[in-house]
Structure formats: structure tokens, C-alpha cells
Scaffold this active site. Structure first.
Site, PDB file in Angstrom:
ATOM      1  N   GLU A 169       0.808  -1.236   0.000  1.00 47.73           N
ATOM      2  CA  GLU A 169       0.000   0.000   0.000  1.00 47.73           C
ATOM      3  C   GLU A 169       0.836   1.279   0.000  1.00 47.73           C
ATOM      4  O   GLU A 169       0.760   2.085   0.941  1.00 47.73           O
ATOM      5  CB  GLU A 169      -0.951  -0.004   1.198  1.00 47.73           C
ATOM      6  CG  GLU A 169      -1.940  -1.149   1.164  1.00 47.73           C
ATOM      7  CD  GLU A 169      -2.997  -1.069   2.258  1.00 47.73           C
ATOM      8  OE1 GLU A 169      -2.885  -0.220   3.166  1.00 47.73           O
ATOM      9  OE2 GLU A 169      -3.958  -1.856   2.200  1.00 47.73           O
ATOM     10  N   GLU A 352      -5.348  -8.401   0.709  1.00 49.48           N
ATOM     11  CA  GLU A 352      -5.934  -8.088   2.017  1.00 49.48           C
ATOM     12  C   GLU A 352      -7.422  -7.849   1.854  1.00 49.48           C
ATOM     13  O   GLU A 352      -7.845  -7.124   0.941  1.00 49.48           O
ATOM     14  CB  GLU A 352      -5.329  -6.820   2.650  1.00 49.48           C
ATOM     15  CG  GLU A 352      -3.940  -7.001   3.188  1.00 49.48           C
ATOM     16  CD  GLU A 352      -3.409  -5.756   3.888  1.00 49.48           C
ATOM     17  OE1 GLU A 352      -4.214  -4.951   4.422  1.00 49.48           O
ATOM     18  OE2 GLU A 352      -2.179  -5.592   3.889  1.00 49.48           O
TER      19      GLU A 352
HETATM   20  C1  FCB Z   1      -4.211  -2.029   5.673  1.00 42.12           C
HETATM   21  C2  FCB Z   1      -2.806  -2.369   6.124  1.00 42.12           C
HETATM   22  C3  FCB Z   1      -2.748  -3.448   7.156  1.00 42.12           C
HETATM   23  C4  FCB Z   1      -3.857  -3.302   8.181  1.00 42.12           C
HETATM   24  C5  FCB Z   1      -5.193  -3.160   7.502  1.00 42.12           C
HETATM   25  C6  FCB Z   1      -6.356  -3.072   8.449  1.00 42.12           C
HETATM   26  O1  FCB Z   1      -4.230  -0.746   5.152  1.00 42.12           O
HETATM   27  O2  FCB Z   1      -2.029  -2.786   5.007  1.00 42.12           O
HETATM   28  O3  FCB Z   1      -1.467  -3.422   7.746  1.00 42.12           O
HETATM   29  O4  FCB Z   1      -3.587  -2.248   9.004  1.00 42.12           O
HETATM   30  O5  FCB Z   1      -5.174  -2.029   6.686  1.00 42.12           O
END
Ligand code: FCB
Length: 442
Positions: A169, A352
Site C-alpha cells: 500500500e 488483504e
Molecule cells: C491495511 C494495512 C494493514 C492493516 C489493515 C487493516 O491498510 O495494510 O497493515 O492495518 O489495513
């Protein structure tokens, strides 16, 4: 939650869970680890909601064998973790600290021993503090340092890591860490944070070459995406929506796919040198997609420093983070990426996806989390719909295996499939863990 059975996924679909080093490892000064920007930030008064730090976190550094057993019990085929740069290079440059690499060597072998593919992220925001002191990602030199670090890691683990992820990210690291000051290193530069975008992307491109020289495994980046939902119908609202979309969704993808930087207001591209865009566009094998929610946007007030205004999205259930639960946003995002980039888009893995709720053990010691089950059910159906619409999605990683240290929120947000009692470090699988295990069982 719908009662129709979950459609089947392809047999070779990669099921995984994700974590990151600073959020779980603890052992902040063990075996020669140096300080990162997150150590500095967490130890600065007033930065973290509950005043906590990641000094101990989930103590995963010492308890990794127990956590690998939890992965094996879950039945996932892959585990995405991140490597702490300051364990490998305590000051961000120079030779590797062998004891730091030894930890990841042990972890990788333990994963392979239970049939779980190691998926390693090289940078999940924990820049060595010494590099920050030399300018951090605002300095072009950090991109070269990152490629050297990638080389050291790949020299040790390149024969066993099954998928590399260069950056996690970069948009969030630029915007929250350098634009708004709510994440480490805590800078508030607004649009002057753009060099952080460019130098991360340059570091990514240089690291792709370094990894390829040492490892035959595929290479990816994990980008955060948030589809824009317009909160108004005027031309000014549409212009604002396009500006936000360019910053959040295109700035870190267009140049990767050879299209150069998008036309985004407020960005001074003077740091971009001849040849940089070719380095950044080095082919990748997989695009990692991190998705949590769409963003509501409308036109900004005349005196705003930003060319858009972010507004809450009403009418959806909300997580403990107050994030709206919008599974359709994931389908729209995946289909939208395919429509936008066409044949230049590599296969996607959702690296994620997850939610925070205030999960607590009941009187019997069980941890029921029906909201998380509903969340995952909805988002997996959305992925399945995108696959049915022809998008090449080859994996899905839940954020996260464990309740952990959630950055500026400290220990107040629980994202795990496994509950962690931070006083005792006791791990208790939640009901979502059993649900996912049963879903992915062949
Ligand atoms: C993302 C991050 C991860 C975690 C989630 C909830 O932005 O990559 O580390 O904090 O959010």
C-alpha cells in the site's frame, strides 16, 4: 447473509491470510534489530490511540511455531507475512544482519513443512529510522537502498519464497504517513508528499530486477484500492471524484502498467527523471489488491486545501473501525481494474480483505464473530462474481490471522480470525476461523 451455498472456487485458487512484521512480531530489539519509523512514532506521546507500541505486539517472533500450527489447522495454502527491513539491515544499508534473516529462514521452513506457501512482503511501512533521518522516501537514494535490501533477502530466501510482494500500500504510506501525519513518520506535507510516491515506485521497479536476479518466483506489489462513490451529481462532484480516483486508484497503478502518471491535480512531477518510468514499468506477475471499502466523494468547499471532500457512505453496516461494509465494492473494483487496464492487467490476488469487530470470549471461552463470517461470505461472493465476469482473480488473503497492533489504533481494533489476549498472549480461534477452514477444505 444469504443462505445459498457459496459457489465453488477453482481448485488451484490460492487461499491465504496476511500479517505484517511490526503489527505482530514484537521482539523490537532482539538479535540486533534496528529501530524503524514505527518504533519512533509509537513511542512519541499522543500518536497511538491507546498509548501502546509494537514492542511486544503478538510476540510472534518467539511464538511463530504456534502461529504456523494455527495456519496449518486453518488449511490455507499461503501465508503473507512481511520482512522487517531493520532486522535485516538495522541501519538500512550495509551487509545483512544474519540473525535477522535467520528468523525468516526458520519461519519459511516451518511454513513449507506444513505445506503453506510463504508469500513475503519486503516493505510494510517499517523503514529503518536511520534512512528516515537521511530523508526517508522523500530522498531518491532510499529507492536504491530498497533494491539492495531486496537483494539481501532474495539471496537468502529466494529459493523458497513462492511469491514476492515488494511494497504494501504505497498510497496509504504516502497519504497517511507523509500527507496527513497520522501514520509514521508523521509528516503533514499534503500534495508535497508526491516524491514519496515516486521513490517508492522507483524502489519497487529496482527491487523487481534485484529479485529476478536471485529468484525464479513471481513478483507482485500490494496496492490499496477504494472505488469512488459520488455523493452528488454536479460537474464539480464528478471532477472531485476523478481527482480522488487518480490519487488513490491510479497513481500507483498506471505507471506500473506502462501508462505513466495520471493527470492528478496538485502533483509536481519534477522529481521524475528520464528513464524512471521504464524502471517502474518492469513487468510484474501478479497485482495484489487490498480492499476494505469504497470512498464517498463530493466537491470540496472553496477554501479547502484538497480538490475533493471525503464524506461518509450512509446506508451500510459498519465495522468497529466505522468502515462501511460494501462487498459489491470489491466486485466493482475488480471488474473496473479489468475494464480500465484490459490486457495489460496481470492476474490479481486479493492480498488483504477483512474487518475489525470488538470480539470477546464468551463464558465458555469461545469467540463468536458472526459479523466477520458475514463479511467474508459477502466479499468472497463478490470475488466469485468478478471471476464469473471474466476477471482473472487467482487468490484471496484474509486480513488478518491474529488480532494485532493496528497502527495508530494500537490494540483497539481486532482484525483476527484468531483472538489474542494481549496480557497472556493466549490465542483462541474465533468462529470465523472454523467457518473459513470448512469453506476451503478440498
Ligand atoms: C491495511 C494495512 C494493514 C492493516 C489493515 C487493516 O491498510 O495494510 O497493515 O492495518 O489495513
Amino acid at each position: 447473509m444469504t443462505t445459498t451455498p457459496m459457489p465453488r472456487f477453482p481448485a488451484e485458487f490460492r487461499w491465504g491470510v496476511s500479517t505484517s512484521a511490526y503489527q505482530i512480531e514484537g521482539a523490537a530489539s532482539a538479535d540486533g534489530r534496528g529501530a524503524s519509523v514505527w518504533d519512533t512514532f509509537a513511542h512519541s506521546p499522543g500518536r497511538i490511540a491507546d498509548g501502546s507500541t509494537g514492542d511486544v505486539a503478538c510476540d510472534h517472533y518467539h511464538r511463530y511455531a504456534e502461529d504456523v500450527a494455527l495456519l496449518a489447522g486453518l488449511g490455507v495454502s499461503a501465508y503473507r507475512f512481511s520482512i522487517a527491513w531493520p532486522r535485516v539491515q538495522p541501519t538500512g544499508s550495509g551487509p545483512a544482519n544474519p540473525a535477522g534473516l535467520d528468523f525468516y529462514d526458520r519461519l519459511v521452513d516451518a511454513l513449507l513443512g506444513v505445506g503453506v506457501d510463504p508469500v513475503a512482503t519486503l516493505f510494510h511501512w517499517d523503514l529503518p529510522q536511520a534512512l528516515e533521518d537521511a530523508g526517508g522516501w522523500l530522498a531518491r537514494d532510499t529507492a536504491a537502498r530498497f533494491a539492495e535490501y531486496a537483494d539481501l533477502v532474495a539471496a537468502r530466501l529466494g529459493d523458497r519464497v513462492k511469491l514476492w510482494i515488494t511494497l504494501n500500500e504505497p498510497f496509504i504510506h504516502m497519504s497517511l504517513g507523509h500527507g496527513m501525519g497520522v501514520h509514521a513518520p508523521g509528516r503533514m506535507l499534503l500534495f508535497d508528499a508526491f516524491p514519496v510516491a515516486h521513490h517508492q515506485l522507483l524502489g519497487h521497479g529496482l527491487a523487481v530486477s534485484a529479485l529476478r536476479a536471485r529468484s525464479a518466483s513471481p513478483v507482485a506489489i500490494a496496492n490499496n484500492y477504494s472505488p469512488v462513490r459520488l455523493a452528488g451529481g454536479t460537474d464539480a462532484d464528478r471532477t472531485a471524484g476523478a481527482a480522488y480516483d487518480a490519487l488513490h486508484n491510479r497513481l500507483f497503478t498506471d505507471p506500473l502498467l506502462g501508462l505513466g502518471y495520471p493527470d492528478a491535480p496538485g502533483l509536481d512531477l519534477n522529481v521524475v527523471r528520464d528513464g524512471d518510468l521504464a524502471v517502474i514499468a518492469a513487468p510484474i506477475d501478479v497485482l495484489g489488491v487490498n480492499y476494505y471499502n469504497p470512498t464517498g466523494i463530493r466537491a470540496a468547499e472553496a477554501d479547502s486545501p484538497l480538490p475533493f471532500e471525503i464524506v461518509p457512505l450512509d446506508g451500510y453496516p459498519r465495522t468497529a473501525f466505522d468502515w462501511p461494509v460494501v462487498p459489491d465494492g470489491l466486485r466493482d473494483l475488480l471488474v473496473g481494474l479489468r475494464d480500465r487496464y484490459g490486457d495489460t492487467l496481470p492476474p490479481i490476488q486479493v492480498t488483504e480483505s477483512g474487518c475489525a469487530y470488538d470480539d470477546t470470549p464468551d463464558a465458555d471461552g469461545r469467540v463468536p464473530d458472526p459479523e466477520r463470517i458475514a463479511y467474508l461470505d459477502g466479499h468472497l461472493r463478490a470475488v466469485r462474481e468478478a471471476i464469473d465476469a471474466g476477471v482473472d482473480v487467482t487468490g484471496y488473503f484474509v486480513w488478518s490471522l491474529l488480532d494485532n497492533w493496528e497502527w495508530a489504533e494500537g490494540f483497539t481494533k481486532r482484525f483476527g480470525l484468531v483472538h489474542v489476549d494481549f496480557a497472556t498472549q493466549a490465542r483462541t480461534p474465533k468462529s470465523s476461523y472454523a467457518w473459513l477452514r470448512d469453506l476451503i477444505r478440498p
